[in-house]
Scaffold this motif. Structure first.
Motif, PDB file in Angstrom:
ATOM      1  N   ASP A  25       0.813  -1.232   0.000  1.00 38.84           N
ATOM      2  CA  ASP A  25       0.000   0.000   0.000  1.00 38.84           C
ATOM      3  C   ASP A  25       0.842   1.275   0.000  1.00 38.84           C
ATOM      4  O   ASP A  25       0.391   2.311  -0.482  1.00 38.84           O
ATOM      5  CB  ASP A  25      -0.887   0.049   1.257  1.00 38.84           C
ATOM      6  CG  ASP A  25      -2.049  -0.907   1.141  1.00 38.84           C
ATOM      7  OD1 ASP A  25      -2.253  -1.454   0.034  1.00 38.84           O
ATOM      8  OD2 ASP A  25      -2.732  -1.117   2.160  1.00 38.84           O
ATOM      9  N   VAL A  26       2.035   1.203   0.578  1.00 43.05           N
ATOM     10  CA  VAL A  26       2.817   2.432   0.757  1.00 43.05           C
ATOM     11  C   VAL A  26       4.016   2.565  -0.161  1.00 43.05           C
ATOM     12  O   VAL A  26       4.568   3.658  -0.317  1.00 43.05           O
ATOM     13  CB  VAL A  26       3.310   2.602   2.222  1.00 43.05           C
ATOM     14  CG1 VAL A  26       2.168   2.737   3.188  1.00 43.05           C
ATOM     15  CG2 VAL A  26       4.242   1.494   2.628  1.00 43.05           C
ATOM     16  N   ALA A  27       4.462   1.455  -0.744  1.00 43.04           N
ATOM     17  CA  ALA A  27       5.726   1.502  -1.492  1.00 43.04           C
ATOM     18  C   ALA A  27       5.729   0.564  -2.690  1.00 43.04           C
ATOM     19  O   ALA A  27       4.962  -0.406  -2.757  1.00 43.04           O
ATOM     20  CB  ALA A  27       6.876   1.138  -0.554  1.00 43.04           C
ATOM     21  N   ILE A  44      10.330   3.211  -3.728  1.00 40.77           N
ATOM     22  CA  ILE A  44       9.725   4.540  -3.813  1.00 40.77           C
ATOM     23  C   ILE A  44       8.403   4.552  -3.049  1.00 40.77           C
ATOM     24  O   ILE A  44       7.756   3.507  -2.893  1.00 40.77           O
ATOM     25  CB  ILE A  44       9.516   4.997  -5.284  1.00 40.77           C
ATOM     26  CG1 ILE A  44       8.313   4.314  -5.945  1.00 40.77           C
ATOM     27  CG2 ILE A  44      10.762   4.719  -6.121  1.00 40.77           C
ATOM     28  CD1 ILE A  44       7.960   4.886  -7.322  1.00 40.77           C
ATOM     29  N   THR A  45       8.031   5.707  -2.559  1.00 36.61           N
ATOM     30  CA  THR A  45       6.750   5.816  -1.863  1.00 36.61           C
ATOM     31  C   THR A  45       5.612   5.844  -2.886  1.00 36.61           C
ATOM     32  O   THR A  45       5.785   6.307  -4.016  1.00 36.61           O
ATOM     33  CB  THR A  45       6.679   7.121  -1.040  1.00 36.61           C
ATOM     34  OG1 THR A  45       7.075   8.216  -1.881  1.00 36.61           O
ATOM     35  CG2 THR A  45       7.576   7.060   0.178  1.00 36.61           C
ATOM     36  N   LYS A  46       4.464   5.347  -2.459  1.00 31.86           N
ATOM     37  CA  LYS A  46       3.277   5.518  -3.309  1.00 31.86           C
ATOM     38  C   LYS A  46       2.704   6.916  -3.117  1.00 31.86           C
ATOM     39  O   LYS A  46       2.106   7.470  -4.028  1.00 31.86           O
ATOM     40  CB  LYS A  46       2.251   4.439  -2.994  1.00 31.86           C
ATOM     41  CG  LYS A  46       2.672   3.093  -3.553  1.00 31.86           C
ATOM     42  CD  LYS A  46       1.510   2.218  -3.892  1.00 31.86           C
ATOM     43  CE  LYS A  46       2.011   1.009  -4.664  1.00 31.86           C
ATOM     44  NZ  LYS A  46       1.025  -0.087  -4.635  1.00 31.86           N
ATOM     45  N   GLY A  47       2.904   7.462  -1.924  1.00 32.83           N
ATOM     46  CA  GLY A  47       2.513   8.854  -1.691  1.00 32.83           C
ATOM     47  C   GLY A  47       3.432   9.778  -2.478  1.00 32.83           C
ATOM     48  O   GLY A  47       4.574   9.426  -2.782  1.00 32.83           O
ATOM     49  N   LEU A  48       2.907  10.951  -2.786  1.00 33.13           N
ATOM     50  CA  LEU A  48       3.643  11.877  -3.650  1.00 33.13           C
ATOM     51  C   LEU A  48       4.471  12.856  -2.817  1.00 33.13           C
ATOM     52  O   LEU A  48       3.975  13.908  -2.390  1.00 33.13           O
ATOM     53  CB  LEU A  48       2.660  12.611  -4.570  1.00 33.13           C
ATOM     54  CG  LEU A  48       1.753  11.689  -5.408  1.00 33.13           C
ATOM     55  CD1 LEU A  48       0.853  12.500  -6.332  1.00 33.13           C
ATOM     56  CD2 LEU A  48       2.566  10.664  -6.197  1.00 33.13           C
ATOM     57  N   GLY A  53      12.840  15.074   3.109  1.00 35.64           N
ATOM     58  CA  GLY A  53      12.285  16.090   4.017  1.00 35.64           C
ATOM     59  C   GLY A  53      10.780  16.213   3.857  1.00 35.64           C
ATOM     60  O   GLY A  53      10.039  16.315   4.846  1.00 35.64           O
ATOM     61  N   ASP A  54      10.323  16.194   2.626  1.00 37.69           N
ATOM     62  CA  ASP A  54       8.889  16.274   2.326  1.00 37.69           C
ATOM     63  C   ASP A  54       8.174  15.058   2.919  1.00 37.69           C
ATOM     64  O   ASP A  54       7.113  15.164   3.547  1.00 37.69           O
ATOM     65  CB  ASP A  54       8.739  16.331   0.795  1.00 37.69           C
ATOM     66  CG  ASP A  54       7.302  16.572   0.347  1.00 37.69           C
ATOM     67  OD1 ASP A  54       6.468  16.994   1.182  1.00 37.69           O
ATOM     68  OD2 ASP A  54       7.018  16.330  -0.850  1.00 37.69           O
ATOM     69  N   PHE A  55       8.783  13.884   2.751  1.00 36.89           N
ATOM     70  CA  PHE A  55       8.200  12.638   3.277  1.00 36.89           C
ATOM     71  C   PHE A  55       8.068  12.705   4.799  1.00 36.89           C
ATOM     72  O   PHE A  55       6.992  12.458   5.359  1.00 36.89           O
ATOM     73  CB  PHE A  55       9.100  11.473   2.847  1.00 36.89           C
ATOM     74  CG  PHE A  55       8.720  10.137   3.417  1.00 36.89           C
ATOM     75  CD1 PHE A  55       7.474   9.577   3.156  1.00 36.89           C
ATOM     76  CD2 PHE A  55       9.621   9.417   4.192  1.00 36.89           C
ATOM     77  CE1 PHE A  55       7.131   8.329   3.665  1.00 36.89           C
ATOM     78  CE2 PHE A  55       9.288   8.173   4.700  1.00 36.89           C
ATOM     79  CZ  PHE A  55       8.041   7.626   4.444  1.00 36.89           C
ATOM     80  N   VAL A  56       9.140  13.046   5.476  1.00 39.72           N
ATOM     81  CA  VAL A  56       9.130  13.074   6.946  1.00 39.72           C
ATOM     82  C   VAL A  56       8.155  14.131   7.473  1.00 39.72           C
ATOM     83  O   VAL A  56       7.460  13.921   8.469  1.00 39.72           O
ATOM     84  CB  VAL A  56      10.559  13.323   7.489  1.00 39.72           C
ATOM     85  CG1 VAL A  56      10.547  13.632   8.966  1.00 39.72           C
ATOM     86  CG2 VAL A  56      11.429  12.105   7.220  1.00 39.72           C
TER      87      VAL A  56
END
Ligand code: AMP
Length: 112
Positions: A25-27, A44-48, A53-56
Protein backbone atom coordinates in the motif's frame (compact mmCIF):
# COMPACT_ATOMS: atom_id res chain seq x y z
CA UNK A 1 5.52 21.40 -4.39
CA UNK A 2 5.48 17.85 -5.76
CA UNK A 3 5.94 17.92 -9.54
CA UNK A 4 4.23 15.06 -11.38
CA UNK A 5 6.62 15.52 -14.30
CA UNK A 6 8.99 12.81 -13.13
CA UNK A 7 9.70 9.29 -14.28
CA UNK A 8 8.74 7.57 -11.00
CA UNK A 9 5.27 9.11 -11.09
CA UNK A 10 4.85 7.52 -14.51
CA UNK A 11 6.05 4.15 -13.18
CA UNK A 12 3.56 4.42 -10.30
CA UNK A 13 0.78 5.08 -12.80
CA UNK A 14 1.97 2.11 -14.92
CA UNK A 15 2.59 4.44 -17.85
CA UNK A 16 6.08 3.03 -18.27
CA UNK A 17 7.33 -0.42 -17.25
CA UNK A 18 9.63 -1.32 -14.40
CA UNK A 19 11.08 -4.61 -13.23
CA UNK A 20 9.06 -4.83 -10.03
CA UNK A 21 10.31 -6.74 -7.00
CA UNK A 22 7.64 -5.95 -4.44
CA UNK A 23 4.66 -3.70 -3.90
CA UNK A 24 2.27 -2.89 -1.05
CA UNK A 25 0.00 0.00 0.00
CA UNK A 26 2.82 2.43 0.76
CA UNK A 27 5.73 1.50 -1.49
CA UNK A 28 6.84 0.08 -4.80
CA UNK A 29 10.23 -1.52 -5.36
CA UNK A 30 11.92 -2.15 -8.69
CA UNK A 31 15.39 -2.60 -10.20
CA UNK A 32 17.39 0.51 -11.02
CA UNK A 33 17.74 0.86 -14.78
CA UNK A 34 21.44 1.81 -14.46
CA UNK A 35 22.78 -0.46 -11.68
CA UNK A 36 25.88 0.80 -9.90
CA UNK A 37 26.37 -2.44 -7.97
CA UNK A 38 25.50 -6.10 -8.48
CA UNK A 39 22.25 -5.46 -6.66
CA UNK A 40 20.80 -2.00 -7.07
CA UNK A 41 17.14 -1.52 -6.45
CA UNK A 42 14.89 1.37 -5.62
CA UNK A 43 12.06 1.63 -3.13
CA UNK A 44 9.73 4.54 -3.81
CA UNK A 45 6.75 5.82 -1.86
CA UNK A 46 3.28 5.52 -3.31
CA UNK A 47 2.51 8.85 -1.69
CA UNK A 48 3.64 11.88 -3.65
CA UNK A 49 6.67 13.30 -1.81
CA UNK A 50 9.46 15.04 -3.64
CA UNK A 51 12.27 14.14 -1.22
CA UNK A 52 13.12 12.82 2.24
CA UNK A 53 12.28 16.09 4.02
CA UNK A 54 8.89 16.27 2.33
CA UNK A 55 8.20 12.64 3.28
CA UNK A 56 9.13 13.07 6.95
CA UNK A 57 7.21 16.34 7.24
CA UNK A 58 4.03 15.21 5.52
CA UNK A 59 3.59 11.43 5.71
CA UNK A 60 1.71 9.84 8.62
CA UNK A 61 3.71 8.04 11.29
CA UNK A 62 2.22 4.77 10.06
CA UNK A 63 3.29 5.51 6.50
CA UNK A 64 6.84 6.36 7.59
CA UNK A 65 7.04 3.15 9.62
CA UNK A 66 5.56 1.00 6.85
CA UNK A 67 7.86 2.52 4.24
CA UNK A 68 11.04 1.70 6.19
CA UNK A 69 9.68 -1.75 7.04
CA UNK A 70 9.21 -2.26 3.30
CA UNK A 71 12.82 -1.25 2.60
CA UNK A 72 13.89 -3.90 5.11
CA UNK A 73 11.54 -6.49 3.59
CA UNK A 74 12.92 -5.88 0.10
CA UNK A 75 16.45 -6.36 1.47
CA UNK A 76 15.24 -9.69 2.88
CA UNK A 77 13.65 -10.70 -0.42
CA UNK A 78 16.89 -9.94 -2.27
CA UNK A 79 18.80 -11.79 0.46
CA UNK A 80 21.23 -8.89 0.92
CA UNK A 81 20.15 -8.70 4.55
CA UNK A 82 22.25 -11.86 4.98
CA UNK A 83 25.39 -10.44 3.34
CA UNK A 84 25.03 -6.71 4.02
CA UNK A 85 23.81 -3.74 2.07
CA UNK A 86 23.74 0.05 1.94
CA UNK A 87 20.69 2.32 1.79
CA UNK A 88 21.05 5.75 0.22
CA UNK A 89 18.66 8.60 -0.42
CA UNK A 90 19.77 11.55 -2.49
CA UNK A 91 18.17 14.84 -1.55
CA UNK A 92 18.51 18.05 -3.46
CA UNK A 93 20.98 19.46 -5.97
CA UNK A 94 24.26 18.85 -4.12
CA UNK A 95 23.41 15.14 -3.76
CA UNK A 96 22.76 14.77 -7.47
CA UNK A 97 19.11 13.79 -6.92
CA UNK A 98 17.88 13.06 -10.39
CA UNK A 99 14.27 12.06 -9.80
CA UNK A 100 12.15 14.32 -7.61
CA UNK A 101 10.02 11.60 -6.07
CA UNK A 102 11.23 10.32 -2.69
CA UNK A 103 13.10 7.03 -2.99
CA UNK A 104 15.74 4.92 -1.34
CA UNK A 105 18.47 3.00 -3.15
CA UNK A 106 19.42 -0.46 -1.84
CA UNK A 107 22.93 -1.41 -2.92
CA UNK A 108 24.61 -4.73 -2.30
CA UNK A 109 25.43 -8.16 -3.66
CA UNK A 110 29.16 -7.43 -3.50
CA UNK A 111 31.72 -5.64 -1.30
CA UNK A 112 30.91 -1.93 -1.31
P1 AMP B 1 18.59 9.72 -7.69
O1 AMP B 1 19.85 10.34 -8.19
O2 AMP B 1 18.69 9.28 -6.28
O3 AMP B 1 17.39 10.59 -7.97
O4 AMP B 1 18.45 8.37 -8.51
C1 AMP B 1 17.50 8.11 -9.48
C2 AMP B 1 17.75 6.71 -9.97
O5 AMP B 1 16.67 6.33 -10.81
C3 AMP B 1 19.03 6.55 -10.81
O6 AMP B 1 19.87 5.58 -10.17
C4 AMP B 1 18.52 6.06 -12.16
O7 AMP B 1 19.35 5.10 -12.75
C5 AMP B 1 17.16 5.49 -11.82
N1 AMP B 1 16.19 5.49 -12.89
C6 AMP B 1 15.90 6.50 -13.75
N2 AMP B 1 14.92 6.14 -14.60
C7 AMP B 1 14.58 4.85 -14.27
C8 AMP B 1 13.63 3.91 -14.76
N3 AMP B 1 12.82 4.20 -15.80
N4 AMP B 1 13.57 2.69 -14.19
C9 AMP B 1 14.39 2.39 -13.16
N5 AMP B 1 15.29 3.22 -12.63
C10 AMP B 1 15.39 4.45 -13.18
Amino acid sequence: MYNKENIFYRILKSEIPAKIIYENDVALSFYDIRPLKKIHVLVITKGLYSNFGDFVANASIQEVKDFWATVSKVADLLEVSRTGYRIVSNNGPDSGQEVEHFHVHILGGEKL
